[in-house]
Every structure is written in C-alpha cells, then in structure tokens.
Design a protein around this motif. Structure first.
Motif, PDB file in Angstrom:
ATOM      1  N   SER A   8      -7.748   4.122  70.940  1.00  0.00           N
ATOM      2  CA  SER A   8      -6.832   5.052  70.270  1.00  0.00           C
ATOM      3  C   SER A   8      -6.112   4.341  69.133  1.00  0.00           C
ATOM      4  O   SER A   8      -5.831   3.146  69.192  1.00  0.00           O
ATOM      5  CB  SER A   8      -5.833   5.657  71.263  1.00  0.00           C
ATOM      6  OG  SER A   8      -5.160   4.653  71.995  1.00  0.00           O
ATOM      7  N   VAL A   9      -5.837   5.103  68.072  1.00  0.00           N
ATOM      8  CA  VAL A   9      -5.295   4.499  66.856  1.00  0.00           C
ATOM      9  C   VAL A   9      -4.054   5.240  66.379  1.00  0.00           C
ATOM     10  O   VAL A   9      -3.781   6.368  66.780  1.00  0.00           O
ATOM     11  CB  VAL A   9      -6.343   4.499  65.715  1.00  0.00           C
ATOM     12  CG1 VAL A   9      -7.567   3.682  66.109  1.00  0.00           C
ATOM     13  CG2 VAL A   9      -6.732   5.914  65.290  1.00  0.00           C
ATOM     14  N   ILE A  10      -3.336   4.574  65.485  1.00  0.00           N
ATOM     15  CA  ILE A  10      -2.252   5.171  64.711  1.00  0.00           C
ATOM     16  C   ILE A  10      -2.684   5.143  63.252  1.00  0.00           C
ATOM     17  O   ILE A  10      -3.235   4.134  62.780  1.00  0.00           O
ATOM     18  CB  ILE A  10      -0.947   4.397  64.902  1.00  0.00           C
ATOM     19  CG1 ILE A  10      -0.475   4.524  66.358  1.00  0.00           C
ATOM     20  CG2 ILE A  10       0.152   4.891  63.953  1.00  0.00           C
ATOM     21  CD1 ILE A  10       0.714   3.647  66.697  1.00  0.00           C
ATOM     22  N   VAL A  11      -2.466   6.239  62.549  1.00  0.00           N
ATOM     23  CA  VAL A  11      -2.817   6.307  61.134  1.00  0.00           C
ATOM     24  C   VAL A  11      -1.520   6.323  60.328  1.00  0.00           C
ATOM     25  O   VAL A  11      -0.723   7.254  60.426  1.00  0.00           O
ATOM     26  CB  VAL A  11      -3.666   7.547  60.815  1.00  0.00           C
ATOM     27  CG1 VAL A  11      -4.138   7.499  59.356  1.00  0.00           C
ATOM     28  CG2 VAL A  11      -4.874   7.654  61.756  1.00  0.00           C
ATOM     29  N   PHE A  12      -1.323   5.269  59.556  1.00  0.00           N
ATOM     30  CA  PHE A  12      -0.154   5.160  58.683  1.00  0.00           C
ATOM     31  C   PHE A  12      -0.539   5.632  57.285  1.00  0.00           C
ATOM     32  O   PHE A  12      -1.552   5.185  56.729  1.00  0.00           O
ATOM     33  CB  PHE A  12       0.341   3.714  58.622  1.00  0.00           C
ATOM     34  CG  PHE A  12       0.891   3.185  59.922  1.00  0.00           C
ATOM     35  CD1 PHE A  12       2.208   3.429  60.278  1.00  0.00           C
ATOM     36  CD2 PHE A  12       0.088   2.459  60.788  1.00  0.00           C
ATOM     37  CE1 PHE A  12       2.719   2.947  61.481  1.00  0.00           C
ATOM     38  CE2 PHE A  12       0.590   1.968  61.992  1.00  0.00           C
ATOM     39  CZ  PHE A  12       1.913   2.211  62.339  1.00  0.00           C
ATOM     40  N   VAL A  13       0.252   6.538  56.739  1.00  0.00           N
ATOM     41  CA  VAL A  13      -0.018   7.088  55.411  1.00  0.00           C
ATOM     42  C   VAL A  13       1.201   6.861  54.525  1.00  0.00           C
ATOM     43  O   VAL A  13       2.332   7.167  54.929  1.00  0.00           O
ATOM     44  CB  VAL A  13      -0.348   8.595  55.482  1.00  0.00           C
ATOM     45  CG1 VAL A  13      -0.572   9.167  54.087  1.00  0.00           C
ATOM     46  CG2 VAL A  13      -1.578   8.844  56.360  1.00  0.00           C
ATOM     47  N   THR A  14       0.966   6.329  53.334  1.00  0.00           N
ATOM     48  CA  THR A  14       2.029   6.121  52.359  1.00  0.00           C
ATOM     49  C   THR A  14       1.680   6.889  51.094  1.00  0.00           C
ATOM     50  O   THR A  14       0.640   6.637  50.468  1.00  0.00           O
ATOM     51  CB  THR A  14       2.194   4.630  52.023  1.00  0.00           C
ATOM     52  OG1 THR A  14       2.448   3.897  53.230  1.00  0.00           O
ATOM     53  CG2 THR A  14       3.353   4.421  51.056  1.00  0.00           C
ATOM     54  N   LEU A  15       2.533   7.839  50.719  1.00  0.00           N
ATOM     55  CA  LEU A  15       2.301   8.639  49.521  1.00  0.00           C
ATOM     56  C   LEU A  15       2.795   7.879  48.280  1.00  0.00           C
ATOM     57  O   LEU A  15       3.606   6.961  48.390  1.00  0.00           O
ATOM     58  CB  LEU A  15       3.037   9.971  49.639  1.00  0.00           C
ATOM     59  CG  LEU A  15       2.585  10.894  50.770  1.00  0.00           C
ATOM     60  CD1 LEU A  15       3.400  12.185  50.746  1.00  0.00           C
ATOM     61  CD2 LEU A  15       1.102  11.200  50.685  1.00  0.00           C
ATOM     62  N   PRO A  16       2.304   8.254  47.095  1.00  0.00           N
ATOM     63  CA  PRO A  16       2.765   7.582  45.865  1.00  0.00           C
ATOM     64  C   PRO A  16       4.277   7.645  45.670  1.00  0.00           C
ATOM     65  O   PRO A  16       4.848   6.780  45.004  1.00  0.00           O
ATOM     66  CB  PRO A  16       2.036   8.356  44.761  1.00  0.00           C
ATOM     67  CG  PRO A  16       0.807   8.893  45.420  1.00  0.00           C
ATOM     68  CD  PRO A  16       1.225   9.222  46.825  1.00  0.00           C
ATOM     69  N   ASP A  59      -5.978   0.229  49.270  1.00  0.00           N
ATOM     70  CA  ASP A  59      -4.767   0.280  48.446  1.00  0.00           C
ATOM     71  C   ASP A  59      -3.494   0.448  49.272  1.00  0.00           C
ATOM     72  O   ASP A  59      -2.415   0.649  48.725  1.00  0.00           O
ATOM     73  CB  ASP A  59      -4.870   1.406  47.422  1.00  0.00           C
ATOM     74  CG  ASP A  59      -5.033   2.795  48.055  1.00  0.00           C
ATOM     75  OD1 ASP A  59      -4.992   2.890  49.302  1.00  0.00           O
ATOM     76  OD2 ASP A  59      -5.214   3.771  47.304  1.00  0.00           O
ATOM     77  N   GLY A  60      -3.628   0.371  50.609  1.00  0.00           N
ATOM     78  CA  GLY A  60      -2.464   0.493  51.479  1.00  0.00           C
ATOM     79  C   GLY A  60      -1.988   1.904  51.727  1.00  0.00           C
ATOM     80  O   GLY A  60      -1.024   2.110  52.455  1.00  0.00           O
ATOM     81  N   SER A  61      -2.678   2.902  51.158  1.00  0.00           N
ATOM     82  CA  SER A  61      -2.212   4.280  51.303  1.00  0.00           C
ATOM     83  C   SER A  61      -2.543   4.876  52.667  1.00  0.00           C
ATOM     84  O   SER A  61      -1.796   5.707  53.179  1.00  0.00           O
ATOM     85  CB  SER A  61      -2.798   5.159  50.195  1.00  0.00           C
ATOM     86  OG  SER A  61      -4.215   5.195  50.278  1.00  0.00           O
ATOM     87  N   VAL A  62      -3.680   4.491  53.245  1.00  0.00           N
ATOM     88  CA  VAL A  62      -4.093   4.973  54.565  1.00  0.00           C
ATOM     89  C   VAL A  62      -4.550   3.769  55.372  1.00  0.00           C
ATOM     90  O   VAL A  62      -5.596   3.178  55.084  1.00  0.00           O
ATOM     91  CB  VAL A  62      -5.239   6.014  54.473  1.00  0.00           C
ATOM     92  CG1 VAL A  62      -5.588   6.527  55.869  1.00  0.00           C
ATOM     93  CG2 VAL A  62      -4.858   7.165  53.551  1.00  0.00           C
ATOM     94  N   VAL A  63      -3.761   3.400  56.354  1.00  0.00           N
ATOM     95  CA  VAL A  63      -4.058   2.219  57.169  1.00  0.00           C
ATOM     96  C   VAL A  63      -4.168   2.648  58.630  1.00  0.00           C
ATOM     97  O   VAL A  63      -3.263   3.296  59.164  1.00  0.00           O
ATOM     98  CB  VAL A  63      -2.973   1.135  57.009  1.00  0.00           C
ATOM     99  CG1 VAL A  63      -3.267  -0.052  57.928  1.00  0.00           C
ATOM    100  CG2 VAL A  63      -2.877   0.681  55.558  1.00  0.00           C
ATOM    101  N   ILE A  64      -5.284   2.302  59.241  1.00  0.00           N
ATOM    102  CA  ILE A  64      -5.519   2.614  60.650  1.00  0.00           C
ATOM    103  C   ILE A  64      -5.195   1.365  61.469  1.00  0.00           C
ATOM    104  O   ILE A  64      -5.727   0.281  61.192  1.00  0.00           O
ATOM    105  CB  ILE A  64      -6.985   3.013  60.899  1.00  0.00           C
ATOM    106  CG1 ILE A  64      -7.411   4.138  59.944  1.00  0.00           C
ATOM    107  CG2 ILE A  64      -7.185   3.440  62.352  1.00  0.00           C
ATOM    108  CD1 ILE A  64      -8.922   4.389  59.954  1.00  0.00           C
TER     109      ILE A  64
END
Length: 265
Positions: free
Chosen positions: A178-186, A163-168
């Motif tokens: 190594s990764v970046i974790v992008f988080v989008t809140l409602p 749903d695009g809320s947590v994208v690695i």
C-alpha cells in the motif's frame, strides 16, 4: 497541473469500527472515490471508486464486511461527461488493491494499472484481492519500483514525473504494498492521498489507530502501519491529508463534473 475529485458512492460504517474512541452512534458514510491528477506529461487516476459491477463485487466479499451502500456515476461516466481525452491517461494508480479502490477498473478497459511488486504479489494471492483479480483481467500492469530515497519519513519513494509533483511513497502496513501519493501543485499547495492508512481523518487529528480487532482483520503489519501513521501525523500541518474513505477530507478539491443523485443499492 490540476486535481479533480471523482466521487462514485459511499457505504456506511460506524465510527467505533473506524478509529479508537469512535462512537457506535456515529454513522460514517465511507467514500469510494478517485482523484484525477492532470500533468503536462500525462495524467493518473488515484484509485478507481465503484464500478458498474459494484453489486457483484460486494457479493464476492465475506458477508460480515458487507454494508449498505449508495452509488453515483462511475469514474468512466464522469470522464465521458466531462469530454476527457483518455489518451492522456497514463493509468490508474491504486493506493492498494482492495475492492473499494479498484471496482471501477471494470469501466476503464485498456487503461494500465500502476502497481509496485509488493502490492502486485499481495493482490495475486490474498483473499482480499479477489475483486481485483476479477476486474484487472485484460489490463496491462505497469510495475513501478522504488528508489532508496527517503521522502517525508518514508524510506522508499518513486517520483512519477521526475519533478517532485507526484511522489509515491511505500507505506505498507495495511497491505504489503500500500502506498501514499503526495501531490504538489504549481501553487505550492500539497496533498497526501493516504489510502487506508487510516479510514477517517480522526485517525490523524486524534492520533489514534484502528480498533485492535479491526486492525487485526484489516492490516497486514500493524507496526509498519503505526509508523506510517506517525509520519503523516508529523507533516499534517504542511499539506491536506486525504484518507481515501473520508468524504470531508476531499473538501476544496473540485469535482470533474456534476453527476446524477446517488441511488441506493
């Protein structure tokens, strides 16, 4: 969907060793923290902070990288204090497998570890994976893969819940996976948890890398890391960027629970 900051301690490093142009007189208290991402489909911890065995974990490191440190409540104890239902926890997602991101796995038995194949290979063979190899014993490894789907300049990404809320996003450069974790809140508020792409937010705001010698010692692919840094610099105005070790960068993310004062180790 919510976010919570779980600070577990700090260790001391000079700014001159953290980013180009930093001062030797500027002491930085590097954070060792976790972030709990709560989602209706299941929760994830980004990193695991210091564990109960942190003194033993630091003793596994080469002497020249050990630093004075302070410890607070572990992620495990903070979850328990808050009355958190661990059956909701899908796993721990390390931004990478270095000791100060995984030490706290020792207090999370039975919790799966989310890793991509590149980082799993790095952690299994690199000398800097020694602590990970110790604390990950008995844990299931949940290996996730990346789609060839660009995300904010990064070539490969994985949408955890679809749903695009947590994208690695695969960043590489610091370690091979190594990764970046992008988080989008409602609410539309966005975060980028960038691990050790840079150790302090100064690397983003001043547009500078680590000092040459430190990068030589710490990074697996300096050019790849530089590209990742440029991608994050380009989107900084769109979201809150959180380098894992910059305590101030977590400002505004609520704590899961109040804990006891830090103790020196």
């Amino acid at each position: 969907m919510t976010l919570h900051h779980l600070p577990t301690g700090t260790y001391v490093t000079r700014a001159a060793l953290a980013f180009r142009g930093g001062s030797f007189g500027d002491k930085r208290h590097f954070a060792s923290s976790a972030v709990l991402v709560q989602h209706p489909a299941g929760d994830l911890l980004i990193d695991a902070g210091f564990g109960t065995g942190v003194a033993d974990h630091i003793a596994m490191l080469p002497r020249f990288v050990r630093a004075p440190y302070e410890t607070g409540p572990t992620v495990s104890s903070q979850l328990d204090t808050a009355g958190y239902d661990r059956s909701r926890l899908l796993g721990v997602l390390p931004t990478h497998s270095h000791w100060d991101h995984v030490s706290g796995l020792d207090g999370l038995p039975g919790t799966p570890i989310w890793m991509n194949a590149n980082e799993r290979g790095y952690a299994a063979t690199d000398p800097d994976g020694k602590v990970f190899r110790s604390v990950s014993q008995g844990h299931e490894i949940h290996e996730y893969g990346f789609a060839d789907r660009p995300y904010l300049g990064f070539a490969s990404s994985y949408d955890v819940h679809g749903d695009g809320s947590v994208v690695i996003a695969l960043a590489g450069g610091h370690t091979t996976g190594s990764v970046i974790v992008f988080v989008t809140l409602p609410t539309g508020t966005r975060y980028a948890f960038i691990g050790d792409l840079t150790w302090q937010i100064d690397g983003i705001r001043r547009r500078v890398e680590r000092p040459w010698l430190l990068s030589k010692l710490a990074d697996s692919d300096r050019e790849q890391l530089r590209q990742g840094l440029q991608h994050v610099i380009a989107v900084e105005g769109l979201m809150q960027v959180v380098p894992a070790h910059d305590l101030g960068a977590y400002q505004g993310i609520p704590l899961l629970s109040d804990g006891p004062s830090l103790r020196t180790g």
